[in-house]
Design a protein around this motif. Structure first.
Motif, mmCIF file in Angstrom:
data_model
loop_
_atom_site.group_PDB
_atom_site.id
_atom_site.type_symbol
_atom_site.label_atom_id
_atom_site.label_comp_id
_atom_site.label_asym_id
_atom_site.label_seq_id
_atom_site.Cartn_x
_atom_site.Cartn_y
_atom_site.Cartn_z
ATOM 1 N N VAL A 243 1.153 -1.417 0.350
ATOM 2 C CA VAL A 243 -0.259 -0.075 0.520
ATOM 3 C C VAL A 243 0.499 1.257 -0.240
ATOM 4 O O VAL A 243 0.543 2.019 -1.141
ATOM 5 C CB VAL A 243 -0.874 0.018 1.368
ATOM 6 N N THR A 244 1.623 1.391 0.462
ATOM 7 C CA THR A 244 2.977 2.006 0.504
ATOM 8 C C THR A 244 3.530 2.260 -0.437
ATOM 9 O O THR A 244 3.175 3.510 -1.436
ATOM 10 C CB THR A 244 3.921 2.359 2.057
ATOM 11 N N ALA A 245 4.004 1.639 -1.548
ATOM 12 C CA ALA A 245 3.912 1.553 -2.822
ATOM 13 C C ALA A 245 3.063 2.414 -3.528
ATOM 14 O O ALA A 245 3.600 2.939 -3.740
ATOM 15 C CB ALA A 245 4.927 0.600 -3.033
ATOM 16 N N VAL A 246 2.167 2.173 -3.512
ATOM 17 C CA VAL A 246 1.129 2.138 -4.436
ATOM 18 C C VAL A 246 0.475 3.621 -4.179
ATOM 19 O O VAL A 246 0.693 4.546 -5.237
ATOM 20 C CB VAL A 246 -0.285 1.347 -4.258
ATOM 21 N N ILE A 312 -4.781 8.504 5.643
ATOM 22 C CA ILE A 312 -4.461 7.191 5.638
ATOM 23 C C ILE A 312 -3.071 6.853 6.470
ATOM 24 O O ILE A 312 -2.736 5.948 7.100
ATOM 25 C CB ILE A 312 -4.148 7.138 4.795
ATOM 26 N N GLY A 313 -1.697 8.096 5.795
ATOM 27 C CA GLY A 313 -0.478 8.308 7.264
ATOM 28 C C GLY A 313 0.313 7.444 6.277
ATOM 29 O O GLY A 313 0.527 6.488 5.458
ATOM 30 N N GLY A 314 1.129 6.111 7.448
ATOM 31 C CA GLY A 314 1.453 5.292 6.680
ATOM 32 C C GLY A 314 1.359 4.295 8.025
ATOM 33 O O GLY A 314 0.273 3.497 8.180
ATOM 34 N N GLY A 315 2.487 3.510 8.116
ATOM 35 C CA GLY A 315 2.604 1.482 8.271
ATOM 36 C C GLY A 315 2.442 2.585 10.312
ATOM 37 O O GLY A 315 2.376 2.626 10.702
ATOM 38 N N GLY A 322 -1.844 9.512 10.815
ATOM 39 C CA GLY A 322 -3.028 9.253 10.298
ATOM 40 C C GLY A 322 -3.538 7.656 10.991
ATOM 41 O O GLY A 322 -3.380 6.919 11.792
ATOM 42 N N ILE A 323 -5.097 6.771 9.908
ATOM 43 C CA ILE A 323 -5.158 5.810 10.545
ATOM 44 C C ILE A 323 -4.507 4.687 10.298
ATOM 45 O O ILE A 323 -4.987 3.739 11.013
ATOM 46 C CB ILE A 323 -7.011 5.702 9.951
ATOM 47 N N LYS A 324 -3.515 4.661 9.577
ATOM 48 C CA LYS A 324 -2.349 4.110 8.819
ATOM 49 C C LYS A 324 -2.900 3.223 7.728
ATOM 50 O O LYS A 324 -3.794 2.797 7.504
ATOM 51 C CB LYS A 324 -2.268 2.258 10.224
ATOM 52 N N VAL A 325 -1.744 2.508 7.323
ATOM 53 C CA VAL A 325 -1.918 1.850 5.860
ATOM 54 C C VAL A 325 -2.650 0.968 6.064
ATOM 55 O O VAL A 325 -3.523 -0.050 5.472
ATOM 56 C CB VAL A 325 -0.165 1.936 4.384
ATOM 57 N N THR A 326 -2.854 0.151 7.043
ATOM 58 C CA THR A 326 -3.008 -1.117 7.410
ATOM 59 C C THR A 326 -4.232 -1.118 7.630
ATOM 60 O O THR A 326 -5.654 -2.381 7.432
ATOM 61 C CB THR A 326 -2.633 -1.810 8.554
ATOM 62 N N THR A 327 -5.039 -0.566 8.534
ATOM 63 C CA THR A 327 -6.978 -0.192 8.498
ATOM 64 C C THR A 327 -6.904 0.502 7.384
ATOM 65 O O THR A 327 -7.834 -0.401 6.836
ATOM 66 C CB THR A 327 -6.404 1.411 9.496
ATOM 67 N N PHE A 328 -6.415 1.010 6.653
ATOM 68 C CA PHE A 328 -6.818 1.236 4.882
ATOM 69 C C PHE A 328 -6.916 0.834 3.738
ATOM 70 O O PHE A 328 -7.722 -0.268 3.592
ATOM 71 C CB PHE A 328 -6.337 2.137 4.289
ATOM 72 N N ALA A 329 -6.225 -0.486 4.448
ATOM 73 C CA ALA A 329 -5.720 -1.557 3.108
ATOM 74 C C ALA A 329 -6.911 -2.778 4.146
ATOM 75 O O ALA A 329 -8.201 -3.164 2.395
ATOM 76 C CB ALA A 329 -4.637 -2.324 3.691
ATOM 77 N N LEU A 361 -12.477 -0.069 11.307
ATOM 78 C CA LEU A 361 -13.433 0.204 10.954
ATOM 79 C C LEU A 361 -13.992 1.654 11.703
ATOM 80 O O LEU A 361 -14.502 2.394 12.004
ATOM 81 C CB LEU A 361 -14.884 -0.608 10.937
ATOM 82 N N ALA A 362 -14.343 1.135 13.828
ATOM 83 C CA ALA A 362 -13.564 1.848 13.963
ATOM 84 C C ALA A 362 -12.641 3.201 14.460
ATOM 85 O O ALA A 362 -13.317 4.115 14.768
ATOM 86 C CB ALA A 362 -13.362 1.332 15.535
ATOM 87 N N ILE A 363 -11.450 2.238 14.110
ATOM 88 C CA ILE A 363 -10.403 3.522 13.653
ATOM 89 C C ILE A 363 -10.961 4.779 12.562
ATOM 90 O O ILE A 363 -10.617 6.035 13.066
ATOM 91 C CB ILE A 363 -8.931 2.924 14.192
ATOM 92 N N ALA A 364 -11.023 3.369 11.982
ATOM 93 C CA ALA A 364 -11.195 5.176 10.706
ATOM 94 C C ALA A 364 -12.748 5.656 10.224
ATOM 95 O O ALA A 364 -12.407 7.309 10.520
ATOM 96 C CB ALA A 364 -11.961 4.252 9.598
ATOM 97 N N LEU A 365 -13.878 5.745 11.538
ATOM 98 C CA LEU A 365 -15.161 6.620 11.880
ATOM 99 C C LEU A 365 -14.887 7.348 12.846
ATOM 100 O O LEU A 365 -14.970 8.646 12.459
ATOM 101 C CB LEU A 365 -15.837 5.563 11.516
ATOM 102 N N LEU A 366 -13.256 6.912 13.758
ATOM 103 C CA LEU A 366 -13.699 7.789 15.214
ATOM 104 C C LEU A 366 -13.110 8.786 14.204
ATOM 105 O O LEU A 366 -13.070 9.992 14.409
ATOM 106 C CB LEU A 366 -13.207 7.574 16.062
ATOM 107 N N GLY A 367 -11.616 8.267 12.840
ATOM 108 C CA GLY A 367 -11.153 9.720 12.628
ATOM 109 C C GLY A 367 -12.134 10.531 11.594
ATOM 110 O O GLY A 367 -11.100 12.080 12.235
ATOM 111 N N ILE A 368 -12.715 10.099 10.921
ATOM 112 C CA ILE A 368 -13.647 10.754 10.564
ATOM 113 C C ILE A 368 -14.204 11.664 11.154
ATOM 114 O O ILE A 368 -14.658 12.792 10.939
ATOM 115 C CB ILE A 368 -14.397 9.832 9.316
#
Length: 455
Positions: A243-246, A312-315, A322-329, A361-368
């Motif tokens: 995800v970082t590369a993309v 999204i942020g980093g690892g 950010g919420i981290k690439v793992t969360t996004f992925a 889902l919880a981390i992403a929604l709370l971040g939003i």
């Protein structure tokens, strides 16, 4: 080391998130007091409370947002304090992530604990000392390498910049290396790194330091062990690297396409210069905060794309925010699996547990939610447009530090709001993810199932 069965021991391991929040708050408090000293400013009159608090919070949370010019306002003493806070904040994030990994593993059942230890290569609390030592040594070694390259470049000059005296070059090299690896984005130059926009010997080392520091210690150590055998990488490493590369590629392409004709950003640069500046901006949007082009001159489409990258942020387990690439992925894979009608979520021949899916889902929604509340409040407090306010809020939450040029112009109340957002953005995702993992329990009964209408 064993877990205490007493009341104090139980509370200590039941609520580690309180210790994290208190630790970061204490570091911010100490930094604020030191920056309030008259010796911390060039004028010798002392800084204002809000400026000192804002700078200390930004440094400890490795953000990089500033209300005053770092190199012009603070004295050498003040700059050293900021540098120390950045180092403490960056190392604290990674070591706390390592500690939480072990704590979570010990709260699982025997089978899951063995799996967790096998994946993270930790041996429990007895091995935490060696893990922390490796994190510190790796961080210091990485910073030393980048500092050496930057010092040599600053001392010799180039790319239209004059050569610095060696002692000044060394100071600038160390400061920017520590700031880069810890994804802080603090710079001693009033224009950040705009003077080195076409200089690969400055831009690339800084970008590499930001990327490596943002990958996270689990992924970095796994890559170090198995770099020749990608098939043995953990799922976390595969997701983080992929995800970082993309995102780096997508961010570079979008920046170049959107800004290639902008006379105030990439327009005057050559083809290779555009490529370098676009890549640098994409890497900095991963929660670093340095800039080699004028952020206030970016078009709205670039600002919005940068918003998404910053959020999204980093690892996980690294210095990025950010919420981290793992969360996004994980959320992306969940959506893809749902679209294909699959009942299980799989990545690289591994199944993602439902608990991880709920955490993401919880981390992403709370971040939003945090960003939405902050943007709404800032719009009430200021007269700036939505795109600029959104950019500032996402940058604070993602602990990025990039600014569209409005931070210093905001009222004190808005600065206090950004302080809270930086603190939440740094402490929140780490403690929330750990708290959710530590609170996992198996329900011994199930309610009758009833479907509802979704969408």
């Amino acid at each position: 080391m064993t877990f205490s069965r007493g009341r104090s021991g139980a509370n200590r391991f039941r609520h580690p998130t309180r210790v994290v929040a208190a630790g970061f708050a204490a570091a911010v408090g100490v930094g604020t007091v030191l920056l309030l000293l008259p010796v911390a400013t060039e004028s010798g009159t002392g800084a204002g409370l809000v400026d000192a608090l804002f700078t200390a919070t930004s440094a400890v949370c490795v953000t990089g947002l500033v209300t005053v010019d770092t190199g012009g306002y603070w004295s050498t003493f003040g700059e050293v304090v900021i540098l120390a806070l950045i180092q403490v904040g960056g190392l604290g994030i990674m070591t706390l992530a390592a500690l939480f990994t072990v704590l979570v593993a010990h709260r699982l059942g025997l089978r899951r604990r063995l799996l967790a230890q096998a994946e993270t290569k930790t041996l429990g609390l007895s091995g935490i000392g060696g893990l922390v030592r490796n994190i510190v040594l790796f961080s210091l070694a990485s910073e030393a390498v980048v500092a050496t390259v930057l010092t040599a470049r600053f001392a010799t000059g180039g790319a239209g910049q004059p050569a610095m005296p060696f002692d000044r070059a060394l100071y600038h090299g160390v400061f920017h290396a520590v700031s880069a690896f810890n994804n802080a984005g603090f710079s001693l130059n009033s224009d950040s790194l705009m003077g080195y926009v076409t200089d690969p010997l400055v831009s690339l080392p800084v970008a590499v330091a930001v990327i490596v520091g943002g990958l996270g210690f689990p992924a970095v150590f796994d890559l170090a062990r198995n770099w020749r055998r990608p098939s043995r990488w953990m799922v976390l490493t595969r997701i983080t690297v992929g995800v970082t590369a993309v995102l780096l590629l997508v961010g570079t392409v979008i920046t170049i396409l959107a800004e290639r004709s902008n006379p105030d950003t990439l327009g005057p640069l050559s083809g290779p210069g555009k490529l370098l500046a676009g890549f640098f901006h994409s890497a900095m949007a991963r929660t670093a905060g340095f800039n080699s082009i004028d952020m206030s001159a970016l078009g709205p489409e670039t600002l919005f794309a940068t918003d998404l990258l910053m959020f999204i942020g980093g690892g996980s387990g690294g210095t990025a925010g950010g919420i981290k690439v793992t969360t996004f992925a994980v959320l992306a894979v969940v959506i893809w699996s749902e679209m294909r009608g699959e009942t299980r979520v799989n990545v690289g021949r591994r199944r993602i547990p439902e608990g991880n899916q709920r955490q993401a889902l919880a981390i992403a929604l709370l971040g939003i939610g945090a960003v939405a509340v902050a943007v709404f409040t800032l719009l009430i407090m200021t007269r700036h447009s939505l795109d600029l306010v959104l950019f500032e809020a996402v940058s604070a939450f993602g602990t990025v530090g990039l600014s569209a040029g409005i931070t210093a112009d905001l009222p004190p109340a808005a600065h206090l709001l950004l302080i809270a957002l930086m603190f939440i953005g740094r402490v929140g995702p780490l403690t929330l993810a750990s708290a959710l993992a530590l609170r996992q329990r198996t329900r011994r009964f199930e309610y009758p199932e009833e479907r509802t209408i979704v969408g």
